[in-house]
Design an enzyme around this catalytic site. Structure first.
Site, short mmCIF file in Angstrom:
data_model
loop_
_atom_site.label_atom_id
_atom_site.label_comp_id
_atom_site.label_asym_id
_atom_site.label_seq_id
_atom_site.Cartn_x
_atom_site.Cartn_y
_atom_site.Cartn_z
N LYS A 1 3.97 -3.29 5.73
CA LYS A 1 4.70 -4.59 5.61
C LYS A 1 5.89 -4.40 6.86
CE LYS A 1 3.87 -4.19 0.34
NZ LYS A 1 4.26 -3.14 -0.32
N GLN B 1 8.90 -1.52 -4.00
CA GLN B 1 7.91 -0.62 -3.77
C GLN B 1 7.50 -0.26 -5.07
OE1 GLN B 1 5.45 -1.18 -1.18
NE2 GLN B 1 4.40 0.40 -2.71
N ASP C 1 5.84 -10.80 -4.72
CA ASP C 1 4.41 -10.15 -5.66
C ASP C 1 3.76 -10.99 -7.11
OD1 ASP C 1 4.39 -7.58 -4.23
OD2 ASP C 1 5.18 -6.29 -4.48
#
Ligand code: NAP
Length: 292
Positions: free
Chosen positions: A54, A98, A121
């Site tokens: 990322k 994460q 997200d």
């Protein structure tokens, strides 16, 4: 006849070129550089790889990237404090924690703490609710990637029977939802299957478009699909190692056999996988645009 390959690597590259142009325009016209903050707790090798990918994607596209690596025993309060700081930081437009988080941390509390406007997200319940209503700013990355793969491969979903196998919060539920939406989604007829489904094959055989996200190799075999089906294989399973020690990956679908019957299919790797990070970049740019 072998199926047409839906090449996520190529489509992802094309979208990244478009995103790079948008970023340049944002910088030139508005003096805004999109910013993504990533938070990683602990030393899980898989999570480290994902966060690294990322970060790399941000650097390549010109997105400002701020990465915080914390020890696995970081307290929930300290993590929440960091999320709060990032919520208040105008340089940051997207925040990604994460997952999975260590067991002593309530992941739900942390995700709920992310400002919905920075929840790139699309895991915060505010955004999940908006997704359900068909009014969301963000679409969750992997399902959004699937929609783009189909759209850019000229595969229409309108009026089709889409069968989704798997009901996770990050893939199965949102893609089923997006596929049935009319204004912004697939306008398809949707069937959602899971381990409670009796006679899975009876449903998968009816699919015009079959989306599989279960996490077990060869869950879908050739006798479970009809001729001409479009198959989207989300699964990523490590099924062995090369002599050089590199992981050998396979999807959830018996690719070699199913491609003989399918009209189109995503390979693993190189299908859905590359799209997920690309759509994260897209969401970060959308968040930056909305901040102007
Ligand atoms: P998950 O949270 O483990 O959920 C799996 C789902 O599949 C569950 O709903 C489960 O049903 C269902 N299932 C499992 N075996 C089944 C079977 N034999 N028949 C019918 N349903 C079955 O998985 P996930 O997070 O969605 O991930 C699925 C796969 O996609 C994994 O391989 C993951 O690595 C991969 N993935 C890839 C990407 C990408 O970017 N390419 C992104 C996310 C995930 P129950 O609910 O009844 O248990």
């Amino acid at each position: 006849m072998a199926a047409k390959l839906i090449k996520g690597t190529e489509i992802s590259k094309q979208i990244r070129e478009e995103i790079a142009k948008e970023i340049e325009e944002l910088k030139q016209k508005h003096g805004v550089t999109p910013g993504l903050a990533t938070i990683l707790l602990g030393e899980d090798p898989g999570s480290k790889v994902y966060v690294g990918q990322k970060e790399k994607a941000c650097n390549k596209l010109g997105i400002y990237s701020e990465r915080t690596d914390l020890p696995a025993d970081t307290s929930e309060d300290d993590l929440l404090e960091l999320v709060k700081k990032l919520n208040d930081n105008p340089k940051i437009h997207g925040i990604l924690v994460q997952l999975p988080l260590p067991k002593h941390i309530d992941a739900e509390r942390v995700i709920y703490a992310i400002d919905p406007d920075k929840d790139v997200d699309c895991f915060n319940p505010v955004n999940v609710g908006k997704l359900m209503l068909g009014t969301g700013r963000f679409l969750p990355c992997t399902p959004h990637g699937i929609m783009e793969l189909l759209r850019r491969s000229d595969i229409t979903t309108e009026g089709k029977h889409v069968v989704v196998v798997g009901r996770s919060n990050i893939v199965g539920k949102p893609i089923a939802n997006m596929m049935m939406q009319r204004p912004s989604g697939g306008n398809a007829t949707v069937t959602l299957c899971h381990t409670g489904t009796k006679d899975l094959a009876a449903f998968t055989k009816m699919a015009d478009i079959l989306i599989v996200a279960v996490g077990h190799p060869k869950t879908i075999t050739a006798d479970m699909v009809k001729e001409g089906v479009v198959v989207i294989d989300v699964g990523v399973n490590r099924i062995g190692k090369t002599p050089e020690g590199k992981a050998i990956l396979a999807g959830d679908v018996d690719f070699d056999a199913v491609q003989e019957k399918a009209a189109a299919i995503t390979p693993v790797p190189g299908g859905v996988g590359p799209m997920t990070i690309t759509m994260l970049m897209r969401n970060t740019v959308e968040a930056a645009k909305a901040s102007i």
